[in-house]
Write a protein that holds these residues in place. Structure first.
Motif, PDB file in Angstrom:
ATOM      1  N   GLY A   1       0.796  -1.228   0.000  1.00 52.30           N
ATOM      2  CA  GLY A   1       0.000   0.000   0.000  1.00 52.30           C
ATOM      3  C   GLY A   1       0.825   1.272   0.000  1.00 52.30           C
ATOM      4  O   GLY A   1       0.527   2.218  -0.725  1.00 52.30           O
ATOM      5  N   ARG A   2       1.852   1.346   0.816  1.00 55.87           N
ATOM      6  CA  ARG A   2       2.701   2.546   0.879  1.00 55.87           C
ATOM      7  C   ARG A   2       4.112   2.145   1.286  1.00 55.87           C
ATOM      8  O   ARG A   2       4.317   1.133   1.968  1.00 55.87           O
ATOM      9  CB  ARG A   2       2.137   3.578   1.847  1.00 55.87           C
ATOM     10  N   TRP A   3       5.059   2.970   0.861  1.00 56.28           N
ATOM     11  CA  TRP A   3       6.463   2.694   1.125  1.00 56.28           C
ATOM     12  C   TRP A   3       7.264   3.953   0.851  1.00 56.28           C
ATOM     13  O   TRP A   3       6.730   4.968   0.388  1.00 56.28           O
ATOM     14  CB  TRP A   3       6.954   1.549   0.226  1.00 56.28           C
ATOM     15  N   LEU A   4       8.552   3.882   1.135  1.00 56.98           N
ATOM     16  CA  LEU A   4       9.469   4.978   0.831  1.00 56.98           C
ATOM     17  C   LEU A   4      10.281   4.612  -0.407  1.00 56.98           C
ATOM     18  O   LEU A   4      10.788   3.492  -0.518  1.00 56.98           O
ATOM     19  CB  LEU A   4      10.423   5.227   2.003  1.00 56.98           C
ATOM     20  N   SER A   5      10.422   5.563  -1.332  1.00 51.13           N
ATOM     21  CA  SER A   5      11.261   5.364  -2.503  1.00 51.13           C
ATOM     22  C   SER A   5      12.731   5.529  -2.120  1.00 51.13           C
ATOM     23  O   SER A   5      13.057   5.948  -0.997  1.00 51.13           O
ATOM     24  CB  SER A   5      10.905   6.378  -3.596  1.00 51.13           C
ATOM     25  N   ASN A   6      13.633   5.220  -3.051  1.00 51.72           N
ATOM     26  CA  ASN A   6      15.060   5.436  -2.802  1.00 51.72           C
ATOM     27  C   ASN A   6      15.324   6.872  -2.353  1.00 51.72           C
ATOM     28  O   ASN A   6      16.038   7.123  -1.372  1.00 51.72           O
ATOM     29  CB  ASN A   6      15.866   5.167  -4.076  1.00 51.72           C
ATOM     30  N   GLU A   7      14.755   7.837  -3.100  1.00 56.60           N
ATOM     31  CA  GLU A   7      15.014   9.244  -2.819  1.00 56.60           C
ATOM     32  C   GLU A   7      14.434   9.672  -1.467  1.00 56.60           C
ATOM     33  O   GLU A   7      15.090  10.397  -0.704  1.00 56.60           O
ATOM     34  CB  GLU A   7      14.431  10.116  -3.932  1.00 56.60           C
ATOM     35  N   GLN A   8      13.219   9.237  -1.172  1.00 63.80           N
ATOM     36  CA  GLN A   8      12.585   9.609   0.101  1.00 63.80           C
ATOM     37  C   GLN A   8      13.367   9.040   1.283  1.00 63.80           C
ATOM     38  O   GLN A   8      13.627   9.726   2.274  1.00 63.80           O
ATOM     39  CB  GLN A   8      11.141   9.113   0.120  1.00 63.80           C
ATOM     40  N   PHE A   9      13.736   7.769   1.166  1.00 64.83           N
ATOM     41  CA  PHE A   9      14.470   7.123   2.249  1.00 64.83           C
ATOM     42  C   PHE A   9      15.833   7.784   2.453  1.00 64.83           C
ATOM     43  O   PHE A   9      16.225   8.080   3.587  1.00 64.83           O
ATOM     44  CB  PHE A   9      14.643   5.639   1.936  1.00 64.83           C
ATOM     45  N   ALA A  10      16.553   8.023   1.343  1.00 67.23           N
ATOM     46  CA  ALA A  10      17.887   8.618   1.443  1.00 67.23           C
ATOM     47  C   ALA A  10      17.837   9.990   2.101  1.00 67.23           C
ATOM     48  O   ALA A  10      18.704  10.340   2.907  1.00 67.23           O
ATOM     49  CB  ALA A  10      18.522   8.711   0.055  1.00 67.23           C
ATOM     50  N   GLU A  11      16.813  10.788   1.764  1.00 66.52           N
ATOM     51  CA  GLU A  11      16.702  12.126   2.344  1.00 66.52           C
ATOM     52  C   GLU A  11      16.417  12.063   3.838  1.00 66.52           C
ATOM     53  O   GLU A  11      17.001  12.819   4.634  1.00 66.52           O
ATOM     54  CB  GLU A  11      15.599  12.908   1.631  1.00 66.52           C
ATOM     55  N   LEU A  12      15.541  11.154   4.264  1.00 68.31           N
ATOM     56  CA  LEU A  12      15.229  11.011   5.689  1.00 68.31           C
ATOM     57  C   LEU A  12      16.455  10.567   6.483  1.00 68.31           C
ATOM     58  O   LEU A  12      16.709  11.049   7.590  1.00 68.31           O
ATOM     59  CB  LEU A  12      14.098  10.005   5.875  1.00 68.31           C
ATOM     60  N   VAL A  13      17.229   9.644   5.905  1.00 68.19           N
ATOM     61  CA  VAL A  13      18.424   9.148   6.582  1.00 68.19           C
ATOM     62  C   VAL A  13      19.497  10.233   6.624  1.00 68.19           C
ATOM     63  O   VAL A  13      20.122  10.472   7.663  1.00 68.19           O
ATOM     64  CB  VAL A  13      18.945   7.881   5.880  1.00 68.19           C
TER      65      VAL A  13
END
Length: 220
Positions: free
Chosen positions: A159-171
């Protein structure tokens, strides 16, 4: 970001003021391996982020989406990851601004898409990053099933997840990760992963503020 090998299993990537050092103790490329635990440490925000890797398969029939089979060990793995997330909640140094997080999530599972074309050494395969707590809730609710009813992960049931870009920015900005977790707890997590036959990969990021990057070769 340019990468240069320090030796066979260590790479240092520099991009302006940012330095990322990666050590793969098995000298196996993380993005083409299964059963990987990536341990990422941010010097800037004093936090660990741990990622478990699973590879998704190409659709077997036209119109079907990508699918990843659910390993029978997944419940125990998720239990361990969620328990790791909770370790820092009682930390005594929560007043430190650098330790602020959006939530307790420090462990994630990446469902990596099949590689369609040759990649550069510094590129990551596309995929979906799922916080362990969310994946555990989906599993416990019986939601992780494929079209034939068997245990599987798909875009639809996540249903929902983090993309490469979203995850990298949060980290990179320290919005997710551990808070006040001791190194001994991270070591225990890695030791357990090694016993399961997983491939430990360690990465450390640091923004240049006049300090020399930490050499991972001395942190084994």
């Amino acid at each position: 970001m340019n990468g240069a090998p320090e030796r066979e299993d260590i790479f240092r990537f520099k991009d302006g003021r940012h330095t990322l050092e990666v050590m793969n103790v098995n000298a196996t490329k993380v993005e083409t391996a299964t059963g990987v635990d990536l341990v990422y440490y941010s010097h800037d925000f004093q936090c660990f982020v741990l990622v478990q890797y699973n590879r998704m398969k190409k659709p077997s029939m036209p119109g079907e989406g990508r699918i990843a089979q659910v390993d029978t060990r997944l419940p125990d793995q998720l239990e361990r990851m969620v328990r790791f997330d909770s370790l820092g909640q009682g930390a005594t140094s929560q007043h430190d601004p650098a330790l602020f997080r959006l939530g307790p999530a420090a462990t994630f599972t990446k469902f990596a898409y099949p590689v369609e074309s040759p990649m550069k050494e510094s590129e990551l395969t596309r995929g979906m990053y799922i916080p362990s707590e969310l994946l555990k809730r989906l599993h416990d609710a019986g939601r992780l099933k494929g079209t034939n009813g068997g245990p599987a992960v798909t875009h639809d049931n996540l249903g929902r997840w983090l993309s490469n870009e979203q995850f990298a920015e949060l980290v990179r900005k320290g919005w997710v990760g551990s808070s006040g977790i001791a190194v001994k707890d991270v070591k225990a997590f890695i030791d357990h992963s090694v016993r399961e036959g997983r491939i430990p990969v360690v990465a450390a990021h640091q923004t240049d503020r006049g300090r020399q990057p930490v050499d991972l070769r001395h942190r084994r």
